[in-house]
Design a protein around this motif. Structure first.
Motif, PDB file in Angstrom:
ATOM      1  N   TRP A   1       1.971  -1.020  -1.436  1.00  0.00           N
ATOM      2  CA  TRP A   1       0.884  -0.655  -2.334  1.00  0.00           C
ATOM      3  C   TRP A   1       1.315  -0.472  -3.790  1.00  0.00           C
TER       4      TRP A   1
ATOM      5  N   HIS B   1      -8.591  -1.116   2.397  1.00  0.00           N
ATOM      6  CA  HIS B   1      -7.614  -2.123   2.821  1.00  0.00           C
ATOM      7  C   HIS B   1      -8.016  -3.495   2.279  1.00  0.00           C
ATOM      8  N   PRO B   2      -7.793  -3.720   0.969  1.00  0.00           N
ATOM      9  CA  PRO B   2      -8.063  -5.032   0.395  1.00  0.00           C
ATOM     10  C   PRO B   2      -6.963  -6.021   0.761  1.00  0.00           C
ATOM     11  N   SER B   3      -7.133  -7.256   0.357  1.00  0.00           N
ATOM     12  CA  SER B   3      -6.169  -8.298   0.719  1.00  0.00           C
ATOM     13  C   SER B   3      -4.783  -8.036   0.150  1.00  0.00           C
ATOM     14  N   PHE B   4      -4.708  -7.331  -1.004  1.00  0.00           N
ATOM     15  CA  PHE B   4      -3.388  -7.105  -1.610  1.00  0.00           C
ATOM     16  C   PHE B   4      -2.691  -5.860  -1.068  1.00  0.00           C
TER      17      PHE B   4
ATOM     18  N   SER C   1      -1.712  -2.286   4.274  1.00  0.00           N
ATOM     19  CA  SER C   1      -2.376  -1.564   5.349  1.00  0.00           C
ATOM     20  C   SER C   1      -3.426  -0.674   4.693  1.00  0.00           C
TER      21      SER C   1
END
Length: 255
Positions: free
Chosen positions: A224, A61-64, A67
């Motif tokens: 995503w 769950h990176p910033s980009f 979720s």
């Protein structure tokens, strides 16, 4: 932080590379007309369980990302080129499919991607895939002591530009080790002789990805999947590579 691996540690990374390669081989072979993307994810998930490996994606769950990813493999179809979230979609004849997979084995990570055509290919899709593969080979060839990050980036860009493809530098290669994403960042365009000096022990994922008629992308409503702004198709090739005193060592090489 950039970490250099010892020769012994690079040897310890080989099982992760072999496992990631085997999953991409199996999912590429399984991808056929009528096969659902969720079936490919389930196949990768079962291989992870059987091998006692760990997914790098399922809790990622990176910033980009909107979720946690929630799946174990990226499946990008046609105008999707990166971070394709598996969903209820049955592959159709002529689909361009990119598979991106990373996993941890015994605490070491490997990351790789491949693009294929399902069923009847279009000539322009084959050309795009072949260009990403040649760009990857050029980037790997530049991954040797005495060069710099910019030499890898420029080698990739030279192949793309010769074929008329523009280049997005928002996402690119990266360091690999105990985690999936680390320093240094390796953009797919750069200048010779610039950036971090390459030293033996540096392990990186090199990953050219190109779109047919644009370098601009947007995020799908799933939070995503990255798609081209004009609907043109994309392809993605990637290997995990260790820089050594001699030739670059491709840890995720597929048979």
């Amino acid at each position: 932080m950039i970490e250099l691996r010892t020769p012994a540690e690079i040897e310890e990374m080989r099982p992760a590379g072999r496992f990631v390669a085997s999953v991409l081989e199996a999912t590429s072979k399984a991808a056929a007309v009528g096969v659902n993307l969720l079936e490919l994810d389930a196949l990768a998930h079962e291989m992870i369980r059987t091998a006692g490996a760990e997914s790098c994606y399922i809790d990622y769950h990176p910033s980009f990302g909107a979720s946690p990813f929630g799946k174990v493999i990226c499946t990008s179809v046609n105008d999707a080129v990166l971070h394709g979230l598996p969903h209820d979609y049955a592959l159709e004849d002529g689909d361009l499919l990119s598979l991106d997979f990373a996993a941890s084995v015994n605490g070491w990570v490997a990351d790789s991607a491949v693009s294929i055509v399902v069923g009847t290919p279009r000539e322009e899709d084959l050309r795009l895939i072949e260009t990403t593969e040649r760009a990857l080979a050029a980037g790997i060839a530049a991954a040797r002591p005495g060069n710099r990050i910019g030499d890898i980036s420029r080698a990739i860009a030279d192949v793309a530009k010769a074929e008329g493809y523009s280049i997005n530098t928002d996402f690119g290669g990266h360091g690999v080790g105990r985690t999936m994403h680390g320093d240094p960042h390796i953009p797919n365009n750069g200048r010779h002789g610039r950036g971090l000096p390459l030293k033996p022990g540096l392990v990186v994922a090199i990953e050219p990805w190109f779109l047919q008629t644009t370098d601009r992308i947007f995020t799908d409503p799933d939070g995503w999947t990255l798609r081209s702004v004009d609907g043109s198709r994309g392809a993605h090739s990637e290997h995990t590579v260790a820089i050594t005193d001699g030739e670059p060592l491709v840890l995720t090489r597929r048979d």
